[in-house]
Design a protein around this motif. Sequence first.
Motif, PDB file in Angstrom:
ATOM      1  N   THR A  50       0.831  -1.204   0.000  1.00 16.61           N
ATOM      2  CA  THR A  50       0.000   0.000   0.000  1.00 16.61           C
ATOM      3  C   THR A  50       0.865   1.253   0.000  1.00 16.61           C
ATOM      4  OG1 THR A  50      -1.720  -1.171   1.223  1.00 16.61           O
ATOM      5  CG2 THR A  50      -1.842   1.221   1.236  1.00 16.61           C
ATOM      6  N   GLY A  51       1.959   1.218   0.772  1.00 17.26           N
ATOM      7  CA  GLY A  51       2.839   2.382   0.827  1.00 17.26           C
ATOM      8  C   GLY A  51       3.589   2.599  -0.473  1.00 17.26           C
ATOM      9  N   TYR A  53       3.006   1.240  -3.550  1.00 13.03           N
ATOM     10  CA  TYR A  53       2.195   1.323  -4.776  1.00 13.03           C
ATOM     11  C   TYR A  53       0.912   2.130  -4.618  1.00 13.03           C
ATOM     12  CZ  TYR A  53       5.494  -2.010  -6.570  1.00 13.03           C
ATOM     13  OH  TYR A  53       6.657  -2.598  -6.971  1.00 13.03           O
ATOM     14  N   GLY A  54       0.687   2.742  -3.460  1.00 18.72           N
ATOM     15  CA  GLY A  54      -0.563   3.478  -3.251  1.00 18.72           C
ATOM     16  C   GLY A  54      -0.801   4.559  -4.297  1.00 18.72           C
ATOM     17  N   GLU A  55       0.197   5.359  -4.549  1.00 12.81           N
ATOM     18  CA  GLU A  55       0.021   6.437  -5.519  1.00 12.81           C
ATOM     19  C   GLU A  55      -0.083   5.895  -6.938  1.00 12.81           C
ATOM     20  OE1 GLU A  55       1.750  10.525  -4.849  1.00 12.81           O
ATOM     21  OE2 GLU A  55       3.279   9.239  -3.970  1.00 12.81           O
ATOM     22  N   THR A  56       0.629   4.808  -7.207  1.00  8.58           N
ATOM     23  CA  THR A  56       0.512   4.180  -8.522  1.00  8.58           C
ATOM     24  C   THR A  56      -0.922   3.695  -8.749  1.00  8.58           C
ATOM     25  OG1 THR A  56       2.833   3.498  -8.584  1.00  8.58           O
ATOM     26  CG2 THR A  56       1.293   2.203  -9.899  1.00  8.58           C
ATOM     27  N   ILE A  57      -1.470   3.030  -7.766  1.00 13.95           N
ATOM     28  CA  ILE A  57      -2.844   2.539  -7.873  1.00 13.95           C
ATOM     29  C   ILE A  57      -3.795   3.718  -8.101  1.00 13.95           C
ATOM     30  CG2 ILE A  57      -4.691   1.444  -6.542  1.00 13.95           C
ATOM     31  CD1 ILE A  57      -2.499  -0.241  -5.129  1.00 13.95           C
TER      32      ILE A  57
END
Lengths: 146, 146, 146, 146, 146, 146, 146, 146, 146, 146
Positions: free
Chosen positions: H92-93, H95-99
């Motif tokens: 989540t940390g 890839y959060g912004e990627t998602i």
Amino acid sequence: MTKNEMRIAILGAKQKLGLSWDALAGVTGLSAEFTCSVCLGMNSMQEAPANALCSALDLPSQVATALQACPMKEWDKTVPTDPLIYRFYEITGVYGETIKEIIHEKFGDGIMSAIDFTLKIDKEENPKGDRVVVTLNGKFLPYKSW
Amino acid sequence: MTKNEMRIAILGAKQKLGLSWDALAGVTGLSAEFTCSVCLGMNSMQEAPANALCSALDLPSQVATALQACPMKEWDKTVPTDPLIYRFYEITGVYGETIKEIIHEKFGDGIMSAIDFTLKIDKEENPKGDRVVVTLNGKFLPYKSW
Amino acid sequence: MTKNEMRIAILGAKQKLGLSWDALAGVTGLSAEFTCSVCLGMNSMQEAPANALCSALDLPSQVATALQACPMKEWDKTVPTDPLIYRFYEITGVYGETIKEIIHEKFGDGIMSAIDFTLKIDKEENPKGDRVVVTLNGKFLPYKSW
Amino acid sequence: MTKNEMRIAILGAKQKLGLSWDALAGVTGLSAEFTCSVCLGMNSMQEAPANALCSALDLPSQVATALQACPMKEWDKTVPTDPLIYRFYEITGVYGETIKEIIHEKFGDGIMSAIDFTLKIDKEENPKGDRVVVTLNGKFLPYKSW
Amino acid sequence: MTKNEMRIAILGAKQKLGLSWDALAGVTGLSAEFTCSVCLGMNSMQEAPANALCSALDLPSQVATALQACPMKEWDKTVPTDPLIYRFYEITGVYGETIKEIIHEKFGDGIMSAIDFTLKIDKEENPKGDRVVVTLNGKFLPYKSW
Amino acid sequence: MTKNEMRIAILGAKQKLGLSWDALAGVTGLSAEFTCSVCLGMNSMQEAPANALCSALDLPSQVATALQACPMKEWDKTVPTDPLIYRFYEITGVYGETIKEIIHEKFGDGIMSAIDFTLKIDKEENPKGDRVVVTLNGKFLPYKSW
Amino acid sequence: MTKNEMRIAILGAKQKLGLSWDALAGVTGLSAEFTCSVCLGMNSMQEAPANALCSALDLPSQVATALQACPMKEWDKTVPTDPLIYRFYEITGVYGETIKEIIHEKFGDGIMSAIDFTLKIDKEENPKGDRVVVTLNGKFLPYKSW
Amino acid sequence: MTKNEMRIAILGAKQKLGLSWDALAGVTGLSAEFTCSVCLGMNSMQEAPANALCSALDLPSQVATALQACPMKEWDKTVPTDPLIYRFYEITGVYGETIKEIIHEKFGDGIMSAIDFTLKIDKEENPKGDRVVVTLNGKFLPYKSW
Amino acid sequence: MTKNEMRIAILGAKQKLGLSWDALAGVTGLSAEFTCSVCLGMNSMQEAPANALCSALDLPSQVATALQACPMKEWDKTVPTDPLIYRFYEITGVYGETIKEIIHEKFGDGIMSAIDFTLKIDKEENPKGDRVVVTLNGKFLPYKSW
Amino acid sequence: MTKNEMRIAILGAKQKLGLSWDALAGVTGLSAEFTCSVCLGMNSMQEAPANALCSALDLPSQVATALQACPMKEWDKTVPTDPLIYRFYEITGVYGETIKEIIHEKFGDGIMSAIDFTLKIDKEENPKGDRVVVTLNGKFLPYKSW
């Protein structure tokens, strides 16, 4: 002009002119405590005292506008580090439940308002060492049931 | 007997007997505020008032011993949640720097003691709603230079 | 001039001139420890030593003014990371309750002041490795009952 | 027997017998400060003083075993709340960088050990109010380069 | 020049010249690990290797001065987020008590020094996937009793 | 039987029988470090060593079942307080970026596994004071791109 | 050029040219998800796709260099605030133990790698409202015993 | 019966009877993942599957009642420590912004629901090491403007 | 142009032109509450209202572009300090479980959406003091079972 | 009887008798929301409704006494984890500044009281999915100047 720019401008002018908070209170017609809290960015004042303050400090009208704006009240740390301020935090920790017990005994279920509220700081002279007397005065607000 | 067991015993007896903190203050010869803070485990008292309190509340001598012990003062959360206590935390946040400014102006560099300190809570009757008046009185301690 | 600007100016001048805290203590007539703490922005000093310090460091008068201002004492982290400073934090954690027990046994209920307080750091030569000796000296403040 | 059970047993016996930490130091042949820290669960002692302590306090041999175990040193809060302990935390915050500056000036890059370390608490009588004198003595450990 | 400015200057020059930490270790006569830690601002080095490093990287003498200063060691987060660094934090969490048990069994009550300490990172070739071998080597420090 | 009940049972039996982790490693055919970590509840082992361990410690079969269960690995504090464990946390803070730099230089972008991983603790005898040698050995895992 | 400067440059060019992550994936020959994560500074890519990306976005070669550097992966808050990201944090909280149970049942003791790992986001059309399908695919890593 | 008592009862019965989550999914007619999350106390199920589950596990009707109650979903730490769960937090940390970028590109401004949501865990056999495949499927919810 | 630059531009123009949120709502055709939240950077709006807003405020087209971008919603503190905002946080704390009980009683297991959601603030005139009426209206989302 | 024991007793009796909050509101003559908040321990009620509630639930008089006591309002986490409650926390975060802007525009500088306050939850039927309507109604409190 942000509240922070306003604050820096006022503190700088106050130091340059060698004016005390008491003197500025004389200018605004408000207490030194409230006047100071507005200048630090933690309250707002009306147009008349804001203009008077700016005249006394020889500051431009944007400062007066900023003094009238509703502030976003923020402080940086849940546990303050400065020893003077920490002692007040400590008093809340040590005596918080005592204050709660006594207020409920005297007033019933409710709280002391921090909004309809005044604060006064006096010097009590004492041969064993002068004393600081802080008086907090807030409206009692009973919990509403519905 | 721990301070917490002492506290539970006292609060239980106080409720059963229907005694107020004011009444217990009459027993100890101390203020209601200080008496309450000792019973909640946040201060200690001398032998005589401790014994008097235990007699009035019909409690055994271990309670008197616990009342005289130096407490480990602890509170659970840096930001209190109870609304009544939170408002005092908020006052420290909003007015902390103001208090610092005014005390330094009146007294110089130093702090208000939270140890050589008294606290008083009064009810001010007011037709628009009664007011809580809290008076904090602490010795001014100047910073030593060496 | 903020305390931080003052600090940068002093540390820069001190390094350029190759002066030690001991040498600056000779200038202020105060201890090296106190002089250092004022220069780092954690205490204030009187006008005379402030002026003497600025002369010795060849710094302008705003620095002297800043040295006299009451500081807002702040530190960044509740758990310090620097190993030298952390060890003092660790000592407070490991020995805090021991210190409390021994002070209460010797003095009764109260605290050691951190305001009416001095700090001294000495080097004790020792063939197995020199030792740091830190002496904390604070007034005992008994809790007031009221 | 856990360290905590050991601690409760010792503090209970000490109070019942009315013994001071000074008296227990006479029994162990160690200082009052170190003896106290072991009893609170923050250090370990050798078999001989552990047995002597248990005899003096009339406690069973499991207590002596627990006194010799290597402790897991834990404390509950990064910012201590008890005012006596907090003041030591505050001293670390206010004077931490000063201590760092002075130690580096006197010793070079390295730290004061909190392991090869002693702590002493004395009472300095003073007509203006007695003073607490805390002496921290730790070996200087230079950083190794490799 | 602050440690951070020093760090940026060194990392920039190192990248421009395409030099490895191993190559810089050849210049300082110290290990790659220690050399790197000084350049990142987490240790200090003597004058000779500092000057040699600045020559190799074609950097001015202020960088050499900054390399010799005692650093304020700081890191930003108690729980690191970078996966490579987090795994070392995780190892401390998962194996911390195991390390404590085994060290106490082999050495008695005390700690491994993080000051009189070296760190080495090797590559172990392995057909199933190469392995990282990190060797931590610190002096055992027994707790002093007094 | 929870992992915590298992842990208490094993540590109690180990102390009663006076067995070392080294001796238990002889029983399980695994290292002392891994055996210890399973007994503390931070890893799982196969049926055969679990049964052997229970026989050696004279413990019931539920303990063997608990030793085989996949553990929920938990630790209580992000910043450990015990000085022995804290030093390993400090090493991660001081040298974390150094480790990252060196691993990337030797291996490229990726991490050291904390799962495909072993840990060894040795005693290095040294006339100036024995040294603790901790060897961490983990598979290098390159980041996958896709 | 730092990773942050690289990120700002790429996002600016991408918006100006009106290119999608899908289009950029066509340029790098990698997935849109991985390409995006590299551009945001959370992964690195090889020289060839880095150069291709810079050509497509009309950016200078320092950007290509920065795209190849091993990133320090950092995120600002342990509990994310953005609602889209928070929902993924919430899923970890609500389903974390469920995931652990099912993976242990299917694979034994070990973890899913977040390094040897791919992530895919698809749109599933649905008359009641389209659905987001996120596929996490990581190598199972069994715990090593030793 | 609290959710926690329910959970302990179910996990105990499941272990005693040697039933897998897959087997229990056969009993409830729901997926293993959802069935498991209800048994751990993080979701509720209807009366029919709750009764079927209790029959299969030979548990009393209070368990079935508890399975149907709306849970208070709580988890203990913002940063999970268990390595298996942490890796999902890390994803989540990292890839959060990627998602966020990819979902906004494919769907517009809005979020993936964590309520109208399913989760599936599969084993993908692979000669280089089996892989865990986690599929998250949630309804896209566009932000409403008004 | 970042959302923050957009916000500063809009608030500056709004103050200079003396326009209220109500007036700007007339321009966008949306509510004052939603219009305000977009301008503060916490929501996005379509092209048409974004252009209309920029015309009314005499701002360049980059502001309109920024108004349409999907925001990264962030707020600085888990416990807000501003008294007005804190009271809403307090309401969530005091009444959170009550709201949960009542919603589950009326709707079953599920939540109120904060995405498919509107917010309205009205002034209710009242001789004892005007009242603020805040109406939150969100779609009920039942938990999916699968 | 503590508030927590009171709460458990009431929730148990309510479930056993199958009574809804709406039904209990009919008994107390107060709203379901307020009645529920008192039963959960977050408010107090007068003697008459407390007695009526205890009769309806067939509970002893200590419960009625506990219902009348002033509660210490506490909640466990600054960021709530339960999804239903979290959404209200999220609304405060996303819309907090919007609410502040609109209230200041409509009322001037001050806050909405959370004490002189009511809360109402309604179900709005809607073919696209029913909606939850939460109405917060609090007295506006202007900041006092003095």
